[in-house]
Write an enzyme that holds these catalytic residues in place. Structure first.
Site, PDB file in Angstrom:
ATOM      1  N   SER A  41       0.924  -1.153   0.047  1.00  0.00           N
ATOM      2  CA  SER A  41       0.073   0.069  -0.009  1.00  0.00           C
ATOM      3  C   SER A  41       0.761   1.222   0.074  1.00  0.00           C
ATOM      4  O   SER A  41       1.706   1.444  -1.030  1.00  0.00           O
ATOM      5  CB  SER A  41      -0.971  -0.179   1.243  1.00  0.00           C
ATOM      6  OG  SER A  41      -1.856   0.994   1.088  1.00  0.00           O
ATOM      7  N   HIS A  51      -2.688  -0.861  -3.353  1.00  0.00           N
ATOM      8  CA  HIS A  51      -3.602  -0.276  -3.145  1.00  0.00           C
ATOM      9  C   HIS A  51      -3.515   1.061  -3.932  1.00  0.00           C
ATOM     10  O   HIS A  51      -2.495   1.764  -3.844  1.00  0.00           O
ATOM     11  CB  HIS A  51      -3.937   0.190  -1.622  1.00  0.00           C
ATOM     12  CG  HIS A  51      -4.117  -0.872  -0.576  1.00  0.00           C
ATOM     13  ND1 HIS A  51      -3.871  -0.645   0.391  1.00  0.00           N
ATOM     14  CD2 HIS A  51      -4.708  -2.092  -0.935  1.00  0.00           C
ATOM     15  CE1 HIS A  51      -4.329  -1.807   1.198  1.00  0.00           C
ATOM     16  NE2 HIS A  51      -4.727  -2.701   0.177  1.00  0.00           N
ATOM     17  N   MET A  66      -0.311   1.190   5.203  1.00  0.00           N
ATOM     18  CA  MET A  66      -1.016   1.495   6.403  1.00  0.00           C
ATOM     19  C   MET A  66      -1.996   0.470   6.432  1.00  0.00           C
ATOM     20  O   MET A  66      -2.781   0.068   5.750  1.00  0.00           O
ATOM     21  CB  MET A  66      -1.768   2.994   6.166  1.00  0.00           C
ATOM     22  CG  MET A  66      -2.585   3.297   7.169  1.00  0.00           C
ATOM     23  SD  MET A  66      -1.570   3.548   8.889  1.00  0.00           S
ATOM     24  CE  MET A  66      -0.896   5.012   8.758  1.00  0.00           C
ATOM     25  N   ASP A 114      -4.546  -4.815   5.980  1.00  0.00           N
ATOM     26  CA  ASP A 114      -4.835  -5.323   4.901  1.00  0.00           C
ATOM     27  C   ASP A 114      -3.904  -6.380   4.545  1.00  0.00           C
ATOM     28  O   ASP A 114      -2.620  -5.982   4.555  1.00  0.00           O
ATOM     29  CB  ASP A 114      -5.009  -4.709   3.658  1.00  0.00           C
ATOM     30  CG  ASP A 114      -5.805  -5.310   2.604  1.00  0.00           C
ATOM     31  OD1 ASP A 114      -6.231  -6.451   2.845  1.00  0.00           O
ATOM     32  OD2 ASP A 114      -5.605  -4.782   1.321  1.00  0.00           O
TER      33      ASP A 114
END
Length: 354
Positions: free
Chosen positions: A166, A192, A285, A288
């Site tokens: 991410s 992401h 962050m 996930d």
């Protein structure tokens, strides 16, 4: 009391500067300490205010945002969130900005009024909060420049590598793929990223990486020498059939707060490949990927987490480690070689302690 996050807004549009200032200033714990219409004004404002985060427009007069970002990262490393148009040129510039060192990006709506702006501003505020936690001073480890050796069983068709990332992932994925051999094992990646940026991301990686890189499509077979990037607004899963492994693209709600979700990818890998896969979780962050990577490890896969010392944000790797999902943690520079070593060791039941 916790100190407010200090923000400087850099945008050539006076209307956009004022609208962003109004929205950001209304957020608890965030303070706009300066605005600037171009990088030359921004240089003086940043020196004077010492912000925690800078929002930076990509397209500006006198000096473009990318050139100014390079100066910031070289002379005064500061977390930067890029604000770009949704054009192809804007998307390509944003990917380059993330490689240079911007923490994240948001896309400007087509117009400055209404729901489009409100959604963008809400997204920007969230990314400002994340950017304020970024570890810039330790964020740019580089793997060796020359490609690594191809694993002996890269073309076996029975095994592959899965990567999730991410915040900070664009730079890290670039660095990992830069040292993959052209005939590397199949690699599937969930990063992401908004859907408008993924085609530019995959195209740039394809230009600068030895293996081929493409946006994953429905039914695409996992083949040696190819990397598959999840679309920006749909989940990527891997399934197995009599011919081997293939990509499947799924709609559905966000999982672990994201679509595409690393948890969705890793969980599908655990089900489809079991011990015939290597999982890697990089900077990001949130949580996930933690539960999906645990499923992979429980199924016998070898799992690697990025060490805190090289992460931009040590969120996803930390969550995976704390869940017991990570077999070994390493700094980014050591991860590519370990991925390939572990790939060849599949089936030999070799493990390493944390």
């Amino acid at each position: 009391m916790t100190r407010s996050i200090r923000v400087v807004i850099v945008d050539d549009s006076s209307l956009m500067r004022e609208m962003l200032k109004a929205v950001i200033s209304d957020e608890p714990g965030i303070e706009v300490v300066g605005v600037a219409r171009d990088p030359y004004e921004a240089r003086d404002v940043i020196k004077r205010t010492n912000p925690d985060v800078v929002t930076l427009d990509v397209e500006m007069p006198r000096m473009d945002g990318l050139s100014f970002l390079e100066k910031i990262m070289t002379l005064r490393p500061t977390p930067v969130v890029m604000v770009s148009s949704l054009t192809q040129e804007g998307s390509e510039a944003t990917i380059r900005a993330l490689e240079i060192g911007a923490v994240d990006c948001v896309a400007k709506p087509d117009g400055s009024e209404g729901h489009g702006f409100e959604a963008m501003a809400h997204e920007l505020v969230g990314k400002i909060r994340i950017a304020a936690t970024a570890r810039l001073s330790m964020r740019r480890p580089k793997p060796a420049a020359s490609p690594l050796q191809t694993p002996r069983r890269a073309g076996s068709g029975t095994r592959f590598i899965a990567i999730g990332a991410s915040t900070g992932g664009v730079e890290r994925i670039r660095d990992v793929l830069a040292v993959m051999p052209a005939d590397c094992p199949p690699i599937v990646i969930t990063q992401h990223m908004g859907p408008s940026y993924v085609p530019s991301f995959a195209a740039r990686l394809d230009r600068i990486s030895p293996p081929s890189v493409e946006v994953a499509t429905q039914g695409a077979r996992l083949v040696q020498g190819t990397v598959y990037i999840a679309p920006g607004d749909r989940h990527l899963v891997v399934i197995r059939d009599a011919q081997g492994y293939s990509c499947h693209i799924q709609d559905g709600p966000a999982v672990s707060g994201h679509r595409p979700s690393v948890d969705v990818l890793f969980s599908s890998v655990a089900k489809a490949a079991g011990a015939n896969a290597v999982g890697v979780i990089l900077s990001g962050m949130g949580r996930d990927g933690a539960s999906g990577m645990l499923a992979m490890r429980d199924a016998g896969a070898y799992t690697i987490g990025e060490q805190e010392s090289s992460c931009v944000v040590y969120g996803m790797p930390r969550a995976a480690r704390e869940a017991g999902a990570v077999a070994v943690e390493l700094p980014l520079a050591q991860i590519p070689a370990e991925m390939l070593r572990a790939f060849d060791a599949i089936g030999e039941h070799r493990t390493r302690a944390n």
